[in-house]
Enzyme design. Structure first.
Site, mmCIF file in Angstrom:
data_model
loop_
_atom_site.group_PDB
_atom_site.id
_atom_site.type_symbol
_atom_site.label_atom_id
_atom_site.label_comp_id
_atom_site.label_asym_id
_atom_site.label_seq_id
_atom_site.Cartn_x
_atom_site.Cartn_y
_atom_site.Cartn_z
ATOM 1 C CB ILE A 149 6.797 4.400 -9.231
ATOM 2 C CG1 ILE A 149 7.805 5.898 -9.037
ATOM 3 C CG2 ILE A 149 7.897 3.438 -8.713
ATOM 4 C CD1 ILE A 149 7.953 5.508 -7.373
ATOM 5 C CG ASP A 168 -3.938 3.946 -8.079
ATOM 6 O OD1 ASP A 168 -4.760 4.636 -7.035
ATOM 7 O OD2 ASP A 168 -3.347 4.031 -8.191
ATOM 8 N NE ARG A 230 7.992 6.754 2.743
ATOM 9 C CZ ARG A 230 8.356 7.021 1.473
ATOM 10 N NH1 ARG A 230 9.443 5.823 0.723
ATOM 11 N NH2 ARG A 230 8.749 8.111 1.064
ATOM 12 C CG ASP A 254 14.004 -0.633 -1.328
ATOM 13 O OD1 ASP A 254 15.737 -1.082 -0.629
ATOM 14 O OD2 ASP A 254 13.773 0.542 -1.174
ATOM 15 C CD GLU A 259 12.620 2.754 6.033
ATOM 16 O OE1 GLU A 259 13.654 3.448 5.689
ATOM 17 O OE2 GLU A 259 11.851 1.808 5.528
ATOM 18 C CG HIS A 278 14.349 3.192 1.657
ATOM 19 N ND1 HIS A 278 12.876 3.810 2.937
ATOM 20 C CD2 HIS A 278 13.529 4.013 0.619
ATOM 21 C CE1 HIS A 278 12.138 4.642 2.358
ATOM 22 N NE2 HIS A 278 12.384 4.595 1.068
ATOM 23 C CB ALA A 281 14.503 6.272 -4.674
#
Length: 322
Positions: A149, A168, A230, A254, A259, A278, A281
């Protein structure tokens, strides 16, 4: 064969099970609430829900757990692996959807669209002179995480003329630079240098609260922060404080630590923030891709195949798979 689903997958996913399985759709997020149905379940598909160790221990027929998404922090993968139960995930199914959502938040913040609309509807035409809007071309965006992503988002940003950078820990400088991004070995240095920071890492013990007031204080006062990965990666109280104090210019979230977040959550009342439930996607295309990939993977496992897209491939070392 019996499938239990915390919520139903889309019709395109359900069609793959037609004539192959009994299906129980709980419409409840915690399978602990219907362990009687789990007692003879061969497969559990987890959507906006969880699967803890107690569920796994009390589901003697369970052979596979499916997650319609790439994140699996809501499933006790360790316990599942101990039992020889693969946790099927759907990498790649929602890459473009999440990438476009992150970009949409970045555009909305950089053009001050939300505040402009709210103020204009209230009769304040003069909001046009707020002097908050800026162009993205030439700005430097840093990616914390350059998995599938993150790479898709980086590709779009490069295409609109942004300078890209990446951190990363699983990639070498050669790999990051091969994507056309500047390599950073320290994500805090990346946050210090960039005009926009976009987060694309899973929630693990290593990434939980990796961004607190300390890291936010390193950012430019004109910078934006985007999180479509997340909740729990950012300390939300610290972010709300930073936004209200003008430490950074704006944020798009998001995902949240809890949640849905409580209505009185400080992050929902913070200045210069755009939020979504959220839903990055949840495009039509991604929902279909995730459901079909998840169902196909679960069916493959139930047929004795070692499906490759699982949360922990060590599960296939279990005696059940020898």
């Amino acid at each position: 064969m019996k499938f239990v689903m915390t919520q139903a997958v889309c019709p395109e996913g359900m069609e793959l099970l037609k004539g192959k399985s009994d299906i129980y759709v709980a419409d409840r997020p915690d399978p602990n609430d219907y362990l009687d149905e789990m007692a003879d379940a061969d497969a559990l598909i987890v959507r906006i829900a969880s699967c803890d160790g107690r569920v796994i221990e009390n589901s003697p027929s369970l052979k596979v757990i499916g997650r319609t998404g790439v994140g699996y922090d809501s499933v006790d993968v360790k316990k599942a692996t101990e039992k020889g139960i693969p946790v099927v995930i759907t990498p790649g199914a929602n890459n473009r959807s999440v990438a476009e959502h992150a970009i949409a938040m970045m555009f909305a913040l950089s053009k001050n669209l939300y505040e402009a609309q709210q103020e204009m509807l209230a009769g304040n035409w003069e909001i046009r002179g707020a002097k908050k809007a800026f162009e993205l071309e030439g700005k430097k965006i840093g990616f914390i995480g350059l998995g599938a992503i993150g790479r898709e988002t980086q590709k779009i940003c490069a295409a609109i003329g942004m300078r890209t950078a990446g951190y990363d820990p699983f990639l070498t400088s050669v790999q990051v630079e091969g994507m056309g991004a500047e390599y950073y070995s320290d994500y805090r240095e990346l946050m210090r240098d960039c005009d926009v920071v976009s987060i694309h890492v899973p929630l693990t013990e290593q990434t939980r609260n990796m961004i607190t007031g300390r890291e936010l204080g390193l950012m430019k006062s004109t910078a934006l922060l985007i999180n479509c990965s997340r909740g729990g990666i950012i300390d939300e109280a610290d972010l709300a404080e930073a936004l209200n104090a003008g430490v950074i210019a704006g944020a798009g979230l998001d995902v949240f630590g809890e949640e849905p977040p409580k209505a009185d959550s400080s992050i929902l009342r913070a200045k210069n923030i755009i939020v979504s439930p959220h839903s990055a996607a949840q495009t039509r295309e991604a929902v279909i891709h995730m459901a079909q990939m998840c169902v196909k993977g679960c069916l493959a496992v139930l047929n004795g195949e070692k499906w490759p897209y699982v949360a922990d491939s060590k599960v296939y070392e279990h005696e059940k798979w020898r």
